[in-house]
Design an enzyme around this catalytic site. Sequence first.
Site, PDB file in Angstrom:
ATOM      1  N   TYR A  62     -18.609   7.605  -9.499  1.00 18.15           N
ATOM      2  CA  TYR A  62     -18.852   7.820  -8.064  1.00 18.15           C
ATOM      3  C   TYR A  62     -18.032   6.829  -7.264  1.00 18.15           C
ATOM      4  O   TYR A  62     -17.977   5.647  -7.601  1.00 18.15           O
ATOM      5  CB  TYR A  62     -20.341   7.634  -7.726  1.00 18.15           C
ATOM      6  N   GLU A  64     -17.873   6.980  -3.453  1.00 17.54           N
ATOM      7  CA  GLU A  64     -18.023   7.290  -2.022  1.00 17.54           C
ATOM      8  C   GLU A  64     -17.466   6.153  -1.178  1.00 17.54           C
ATOM      9  O   GLU A  64     -17.740   4.973  -1.452  1.00 17.54           O
ATOM     10  CB  GLU A  64     -19.489   7.540  -1.687  1.00 17.54           C
ATOM     11  N   ASP A 209      -1.176  24.370   8.031  1.00 22.20           N
ATOM     12  CA  ASP A 209      -1.744  24.462   6.691  1.00 22.20           C
ATOM     13  C   ASP A 209      -0.609  24.937   5.775  1.00 22.20           C
ATOM     14  O   ASP A 209      -0.251  26.118   5.784  1.00 22.20           O
ATOM     15  CB  ASP A 209      -2.912  25.450   6.692  1.00 22.20           C
ATOM     16  N   THR A 236      -3.175  22.247  -0.102  1.00 20.60           N
ATOM     17  CA  THR A 236      -3.814  22.139  -1.408  1.00 20.60           C
ATOM     18  C   THR A 236      -2.798  21.530  -2.365  1.00 20.60           C
ATOM     19  O   THR A 236      -1.600  21.454  -2.069  1.00 20.60           O
ATOM     20  CB  THR A 236      -4.295  23.514  -1.928  1.00 20.60           C
ATOM     21  N   LYS A 239      -1.009  24.557  -5.895  1.00 24.78           N
ATOM     22  CA  LYS A 239      -0.183  25.776  -5.812  1.00 24.78           C
ATOM     23  C   LYS A 239       1.265  25.384  -6.151  1.00 24.78           C
ATOM     24  O   LYS A 239       1.519  24.968  -7.269  1.00 24.78           O
ATOM     25  CB  LYS A 239      -0.331  26.401  -4.425  1.00 24.78           C
ATOM     26  N   ARG A 245      -6.491  21.118  -8.995  1.00 23.02           N
ATOM     27  CA  ARG A 245      -7.081  21.757  -7.813  1.00 23.02           C
ATOM     28  C   ARG A 245      -7.524  20.658  -6.868  1.00 23.02           C
ATOM     29  O   ARG A 245      -8.162  19.685  -7.282  1.00 23.02           O
ATOM     30  CB  ARG A 245      -8.271  22.630  -8.204  1.00 23.02           C
TER      31      ARG A 245
HETATM   32  N1  DSN Z   1      -6.751  31.691  -2.855  1.00 19.58           N
HETATM   33  C1  DSN Z   1      -5.595  31.167  -2.174  1.00 19.58           C
HETATM   34  C2  DSN Z   1      -4.465  32.126  -2.224  1.00 19.58           C
HETATM   35  O1  DSN Z   1      -4.409  32.822  -3.216  1.00 19.58           O
HETATM   36  O2  DSN Z   1      -3.639  32.185  -1.341  1.00 19.58           O
HETATM   37  C3  DSN Z   1      -5.914  30.775  -0.847  1.00 19.58           C
HETATM   38  O3  DSN Z   1      -7.201  30.251  -0.815  1.00 19.58           O
END
Ligand code: DSN
Length: 426
Positions: A62, A64, A209, A236, A239, A245
């Site tokens: 943890y 925090e 974003d 994120t 990707k 993740r």
């Molecule tokens: N699930 C993602 C995507 O495939 O674009 C976005 O949250």
Amino acid sequence: METNGSAEARNRQLLSQSDPDVYAAMVGEEDRQRIGIELIPSENYTWPEVLATNGSVFTNKYAEGYPGRRYYGGNEYTDQIERLARKRAKELFRCEHANVQPLSGSPMNQAVYLAYMKPGDTILGMDLSHGGHLTHGAPVSHMGKIFDFVRYKTHPDQQGRIDMDEVMKIAKETRPKIVLCGYTSYPRDLDYAAFKEVADEVGALTMADISHIGGLVAADVLRNPFDAGFDLVTTTTHKSLRGPRGGMVLCRKPFRKEIDASVFPGLQGGPHMNQVAGVAVTLGKALQPEWKDYGRAILRNAKVLAEGLLERGGVLVTGGTDNHMLVLDTVETYGIDGKLAEETLDRVGITTNKQITPDDPNPPLRPSGIRIGTPAATTRGMGEDDMARLAGWIDRTLRERESEAAIEEIAREVRSFCEGFPVPGL
Ligand code: DSN
């Protein structure tokens, strides 16, 4: 002290004995990833080093708070990795502050909205069917109910591009507090300077974003919103960035305090420190010179794939791509909806995902197209010739979908092709 390799082997053996059901599913997924081609644009194969940090003892901890200001003892090593991740993120994205604690994409965007907006306040973002994301205010999302999202669309008369004059017009009419750009299914780069002009005109904050294209912005092969003076950027980490993740909020210095307070304690409790360790590793990799080659290869592969489909009569949203993804209108091209197209491609080991198209008359679970993207295939070492072959397989599979013999033949070809491209970490 065991080396990580032997600990991993021992842990797997333990799992196979103590929970054979979960173990079997995990091995099944490993095989699926190995024998098929992953073309969902938001997916990737993370680094083996990230698999190590994800499965590490940081998961036990943890933490925090923030480095040097934690609510628990024993945080000397978590402080080290969080500081490292923040430093690397700032260098990579040319920003003044990075919060690396968001658990993933939705909380990262929620943390920004909740830092600056009150219920009922207005945000201008991209319409879901035109490429925006669920967390950009789709009516079914909680955020869409709490805040007043107004939406811009793409323009059919401008080859499906965003009409910046219309964005300006809507902004003047609705006076949003945040002008938000970014997408999950728009195959082009964005004109951040034009969005900044709109925001300045109405006194709004600028937020981008860049979740889908984080790795490409990091590689400097797509534009960086901070170069246009943006205030807030979210991405994120799993990707095109190829990490675990997770999510990050990047910002200019004046936003640091509100963003940190909004992520913790505003929205989340303890950060997932195994994930933060993986983010640090990922950002370190993206700072290497080879990362730019990877970014360029993703874009080239997407172009070749697009050309291969266009040559065969494929109808692509916006007519092509400038980034890592294509949106193929399967109704226009093959007379079948995206669900059937996705399922048919699954049968030959090519994984894509069904996708709504601009103002799609069909429902989201039976939409008019599919999304196709190149980050994962590029990670595996596939290049332009492979993309040309892939375009042929996709086209033939969807045209000859009723011939069992054709489907079986393509499935065999895809499987044997994949054997030449090992999956990192397996
Ligand atoms: N699930 C993602 C995507 O495939 O674009 C976005 O949250």
